[in-house]
Design a protein around this motif. Structure first.
Motif: not given
Lengths: 190, 147
Positions: A118-121, A124-130, A138-140
């Protein structure tokens, strides 16, 4: 030793005694813990599987978090409160239970996993892979860790009921005694 | 195709979970106690009763043939279960001499899963613990029924 004594003190407090001697309260708290645990883990699995890119792939990640995360958090709060009450009812035995100790370590790992994600990059860059159906590595990883950790947490939580390695049980091994923090020279039941 | 596979996996998982459920439904008798090792204590002196969830524990000193005493702990049901059978926290005070039927712990410790208890005045109590689940469990030599 300090914690042992703290637990011993806690076990003798009026509220702890009332709870573990209760006719209904203990079972109700236990049930609430299981219900909210089902809700929390159920919602968490949805989030984790989306992070892994296994399910709900056509739904933007932000949609899922907006809709599901509030429920997940609410269930989490109730689950933690009922869990703390269960501990508070039987503090000394639980403190020396190896499965409880394992669960505590796993909970810390799960908190770290969620915190880093949640606090990592990445978040925060969710819009890039939303709207990406194939999620970033990293999300996986965060999703996979969460799934594995929560499965292990539920399992170890259930195992707390078993007294195989309790300090009052015959010694299974010196190693397990160390994990449980048993003092066998002390004749007094911990 | 994909949906069918998902359904098959979900169905299989459910079946496996359903199979595992009875074992998880309770702090299982078989995990800690041995149904093939019934014990009977004719003269057990109560030292302490732990009136606690999830299981009440009755601590007793059991008189040995040589005159010595052995400390045993007997597991019973929940406080609620015992209460419904007319038992309370004050029902067993230290010093009471009781008869106990139960099953020994698998680990060889001086613990047993209690089945029946007979009070000094002859009243009996089903201890309501997890039990063996065997349908003919009551055929094991036991205390006479008083009610």
């Amino acid at each position: 030793m300090f914690l042992h004594n703290l637990m011993r003190w806690m076990a003798d407090t009026r509220w702890s005694v009332d709870l573990h001697e209760s006719r209904y309260a203990y079972s109700i708290v236990e049930s609430i813990h299981v219900w909210t645990l089902c809700l929390f883990v159920g919602f968490a699995i949805l989030l984790d599987l989306r992070l892994l890119g296994v399910t709900l792939k056509s739904v933007p990640m932000s949609q899922i978090t907006t809709r599901i995360l509030p429920w997940t958090k609410a269930a989490f709060v109730l689950m933690v409160i009922s869990g703390l009450l269960l501990f508070f009812a039987i503090p000394l035995r639980t403190y020396h239970n190896v499965f409880f100790r394992l669960k505590a370590v796993l909970l810390i790992l799960a908190a770290l996993n969620a915190g880093v994600f949640h606090n990592g990059g990445m978040y925060r860059r969710l819009e890039e892979w939303d709207i990406a159906s194939v999620t970033p590595r990293a999300a996986k990883l965060a999703g996979a860790f969460s799934l594995a950790l929560w499965a292990a947490i539920v399992f170890s939580g259930r195992m707390i009921a078993y007294n195989w390695f309790d300090c009052e049980s015959p010694q299974k091994s010196a190693f397990m005694d160390t994990i449980a923090g048993c003092d066998r020279t002390n004749q007094e039941v911990p | 195709m994909r949906t069918k596979l998902t359904l098959a996996v979900a169905g299989a998982s459910l079946l496996i979970m359903a199979g595992a459920m009875p074992a998880l439904a309770h702090h299982a008798f078989a995990a800690e106690f041995d149904a093939n090792k019934p014990v009977r204590f004719e003269k057990a002196t109560v030292t302490k009763m732990e009136w606690t969830n999830p299981h009440v524990w009755i601590h007793v000193d059991v008189a040995q043939p040589d005159g010595s005493k052995e400390a045993w702990a007997i597991e019973a049901g929940t406080p609620n279960v015992l209460f419904r059978r007319g038992f309370t926290k004050q029902a067993l005070l230290p010093g009471a001499v009781i008869v106990i039927d139960g099953y020994r712990a698998k680990d060889g410790s001086h613990r047993a899963n209690g089945r029946n208890l007979r009070l000094p005045d002859g009243r009996t109590l089903f201890l309501g613990s997890s039990g063996t689940g065997a349908p003919d469990e009551l055929k094991v030599p036991t205390t006479p029924k008083s009610n």
